[in-house]
Design an enzyme around this catalytic site. Sequence first.
Site, mmCIF file in Angstrom:
data_model
loop_
_atom_site.group_PDB
_atom_site.id
_atom_site.type_symbol
_atom_site.label_atom_id
_atom_site.label_comp_id
_atom_site.label_asym_id
_atom_site.label_seq_id
_atom_site.Cartn_x
_atom_site.Cartn_y
_atom_site.Cartn_z
ATOM 1 N N ARG A 45 -17.528 26.542 -24.201
ATOM 2 C CA ARG A 45 -18.676 26.035 -23.501
ATOM 3 C C ARG A 45 -19.978 26.746 -23.874
ATOM 4 O O ARG A 45 -21.071 26.208 -23.694
ATOM 5 C CB ARG A 45 -18.449 26.218 -21.984
ATOM 6 C CG ARG A 45 -17.430 25.250 -21.430
ATOM 7 C CD ARG A 45 -17.089 25.559 -19.995
ATOM 8 N NE ARG A 45 -15.956 26.478 -19.970
ATOM 9 C CZ ARG A 45 -15.400 26.892 -18.822
ATOM 10 N NH1 ARG A 45 -15.901 26.524 -17.657
ATOM 11 N NH2 ARG A 45 -14.358 27.679 -18.845
ATOM 12 N N GLY A 46 -19.846 27.950 -24.402
ATOM 13 C CA GLY A 46 -21.015 28.823 -24.562
ATOM 14 C C GLY A 46 -22.174 28.272 -25.369
ATOM 15 O O GLY A 46 -23.320 28.659 -25.152
ATOM 16 N N GLU A 101 -22.200 28.136 -32.829
ATOM 17 C CA GLU A 101 -21.529 29.091 -31.945
ATOM 18 C C GLU A 101 -22.596 29.904 -31.200
ATOM 19 O O GLU A 101 -23.669 30.172 -31.751
ATOM 20 C CB GLU A 101 -20.638 29.993 -32.831
ATOM 21 C CG GLU A 101 -19.929 31.119 -32.166
ATOM 22 C CD GLU A 101 -18.881 30.697 -31.163
ATOM 23 O OE1 GLU A 101 -19.264 30.064 -30.170
ATOM 24 O OE2 GLU A 101 -17.702 31.052 -31.344
ATOM 25 N N ASP A 102 -22.321 30.269 -29.973
ATOM 26 C CA ASP A 102 -23.306 31.074 -29.242
ATOM 27 C C ASP A 102 -23.269 32.532 -29.675
ATOM 28 O O ASP A 102 -24.296 33.147 -29.901
ATOM 29 C CB ASP A 102 -23.109 30.945 -27.717
ATOM 30 C CG ASP A 102 -21.681 31.224 -27.294
ATOM 31 O OD1 ASP A 102 -20.768 31.106 -28.133
ATOM 32 O OD2 ASP A 102 -21.451 31.567 -26.121
ATOM 33 N N ASP A 105 -18.226 37.624 -31.868
ATOM 34 C CA ASP A 105 -17.875 38.946 -31.360
ATOM 35 C C ASP A 105 -16.758 39.499 -32.263
ATOM 36 O O ASP A 105 -17.035 40.022 -33.333
ATOM 37 C CB ASP A 105 -17.440 38.751 -29.898
ATOM 38 C CG ASP A 105 -17.290 40.023 -29.126
ATOM 39 O OD1 ASP A 105 -17.083 41.077 -29.725
ATOM 40 O OD2 ASP A 105 -17.354 39.986 -27.879
ATOM 41 N N LYS A 133 -22.525 40.143 -33.047
ATOM 42 C CA LYS A 133 -22.236 41.526 -32.632
ATOM 43 C C LYS A 133 -21.310 42.127 -33.687
ATOM 44 O O LYS A 133 -20.092 42.226 -33.479
ATOM 45 C CB LYS A 133 -21.480 41.466 -31.305
ATOM 46 C CG LYS A 133 -22.127 42.168 -30.142
ATOM 47 C CD LYS A 133 -21.096 42.288 -29.041
ATOM 48 C CE LYS A 133 -21.620 41.786 -27.733
ATOM 49 N NZ LYS A 133 -20.628 41.958 -26.659
ATOM 50 N N PHE A 154 -22.829 43.905 -23.149
ATOM 51 C CA PHE A 154 -22.281 42.715 -22.493
ATOM 52 C C PHE A 154 -23.441 41.791 -22.161
ATOM 53 O O PHE A 154 -24.276 42.122 -21.335
ATOM 54 C CB PHE A 154 -21.505 43.111 -21.239
ATOM 55 C CG PHE A 154 -20.600 42.028 -20.786
ATOM 56 C CD1 PHE A 154 -21.011 41.118 -19.832
ATOM 57 C CD2 PHE A 154 -19.341 41.884 -21.341
ATOM 58 C CE1 PHE A 154 -20.193 40.077 -19.431
ATOM 59 C CE2 PHE A 154 -18.516 40.852 -20.946
ATOM 60 C CZ PHE A 154 -18.926 39.954 -19.993
ATOM 61 N N VAL A 155 -23.512 40.652 -22.851
ATOM 62 C CA VAL A 155 -24.673 39.778 -22.685
ATOM 63 C C VAL A 155 -24.314 38.493 -21.939
ATOM 64 O O VAL A 155 -23.172 38.028 -21.995
ATOM 65 C CB VAL A 155 -25.329 39.425 -24.044
ATOM 66 C CG1 VAL A 155 -26.005 40.634 -24.644
ATOM 67 C CG2 VAL A 155 -24.334 38.808 -25.016
ATOM 68 N N ASP A 161 -21.619 33.311 -20.409
ATOM 69 C CA ASP A 161 -21.265 33.615 -19.026
ATOM 70 C C ASP A 161 -20.686 35.015 -18.837
ATOM 71 O O ASP A 161 -20.220 35.646 -19.779
ATOM 72 C CB ASP A 161 -20.199 32.631 -18.531
ATOM 73 C CG ASP A 161 -18.839 32.905 -19.174
ATOM 74 O OD1 ASP A 161 -18.771 32.945 -20.416
ATOM 75 O OD2 ASP A 161 -17.850 33.112 -18.444
ATOM 76 N N ARG A 167 -24.670 31.350 -16.975
ATOM 77 C CA ARG A 167 -24.892 30.540 -18.184
ATOM 78 C C ARG A 167 -26.270 29.889 -18.162
ATOM 79 O O ARG A 167 -26.816 29.535 -19.200
ATOM 80 C CB ARG A 167 -23.838 29.428 -18.290
ATOM 81 C CG ARG A 167 -22.441 29.905 -18.614
ATOM 82 C CD ARG A 167 -21.583 28.693 -18.993
ATOM 83 N NE ARG A 167 -20.158 28.956 -18.890
ATOM 84 C CZ ARG A 167 -19.400 29.421 -19.881
ATOM 85 N NH1 ARG A 167 -19.928 29.699 -21.044
ATOM 86 N NH2 ARG A 167 -18.105 29.611 -19.702
HETATM 87 C C1 PRP Z 1 -16.838 33.215 -26.183
HETATM 88 C C2 PRP Z 1 -18.087 32.822 -26.948
HETATM 89 C C3 PRP Z 1 -17.567 32.580 -28.335
HETATM 90 C C4 PRP Z 1 -16.386 33.505 -28.448
HETATM 91 C C5 PRP Z 1 -16.735 34.675 -29.314
HETATM 92 O O1 PRP Z 1 -16.220 32.045 -25.771
HETATM 93 O O2 PRP Z 1 -18.687 31.702 -26.395
HETATM 94 O O3 PRP Z 1 -17.142 31.244 -28.495
HETATM 95 O O4 PRP Z 1 -16.049 33.929 -27.130
HETATM 96 O O5 PRP Z 1 -15.746 35.652 -29.316
HETATM 97 P P1 PRP Z 1 -14.871 36.100 -30.559
HETATM 98 O O6 PRP Z 1 -15.788 36.193 -31.751
HETATM 99 O O7 PRP Z 1 -14.370 37.448 -30.107
HETATM 100 O O8 PRP Z 1 -13.782 35.117 -30.751
HETATM 101 P P2 PRP Z 1 -15.143 31.970 -24.583
HETATM 102 O O9 PRP Z 1 -13.784 31.914 -25.166
HETATM 103 O O10 PRP Z 1 -15.445 33.050 -23.584
HETATM 104 O O11 PRP Z 1 -15.393 30.576 -23.937
HETATM 105 P P3 PRP Z 1 -16.763 29.891 -23.413
HETATM 106 O O12 PRP Z 1 -17.563 29.540 -24.667
HETATM 107 O O13 PRP Z 1 -16.273 28.707 -22.682
HETATM 108 O O14 PRP Z 1 -17.512 30.870 -22.543
#
Ligand code: PRP
Length: 179
Positions: A45-46, A101-102, A105, A133, A154-155, A161, A167
């Site tokens: 969703r991000g 992608e948001d 990580d 990151k 932690f952002v 979220d 969000r």
């Molecule tokens: C978060 C974020 C990225 C992903 C990055 O999504 O939105 O899509 O984690 O992390 P990574 O590089 O360690 O894989 P999340 O799975 O929390 O779902 P969301 O987008 O619904 O918040």
Amino acid sequence: MPDRSYVIDQMISAKSIAARIEDLAREIKAEFAGTDRLIVVGLLRGSFVFIADLVRELDMNVEVDFVETSSYGNAMESSKEVRILKDLRGEIEGRDVLVVEDIVDTGHTLTHVLHLLESRAPAKLRTIALLDKPIRREVDIKADWIGFEIPDEFVVGYGIDFAQRNRNLPFIGKVRFTE
Ligand code: PRP
């Protein structure tokens, strides 16, 4: 609900994000200048806020599609398992695709999605992440375009979220625990 109290300190303003998106959109338009209809794929969703702002800066023909992934649940640490909760609606074979992608990580989410999409033989597959990151990376991957490189904070906000909250903040903020 998060079980600790926290405040949010602004890290990247809405104005800075908008300015950066204008620059990124210019580069993306140049990269896809010969593309008939670009498929822009948001990772839910991000990315929902970022993709909404980004596509409105792309004055070219685009289709919008989404993949929903999940890896975090409500925890603060990433697990290595990436699940596809919702797949694309459209076909991408022979098409030009931009994955949005948001935040990157550990890199597991983007890696998993790229492998999936590559297996469908798109003509060109590129990636953009608003935030990167690099210090957290567990797999060797980098988006083709990055909005901002950030430290290991932690952002939240602008689509991102903390336990499904925050969000809707118009800026990127840093979570600071107060207890
Ligand atoms: C978060 C974020 C990225 C992903 C990055 O999504 O939105 O899509 O984690 O992390 P990574 O590089 O360690 O894989 P999340 O799975 O929390 O779902 P969301 O987008 O619904 O918040």
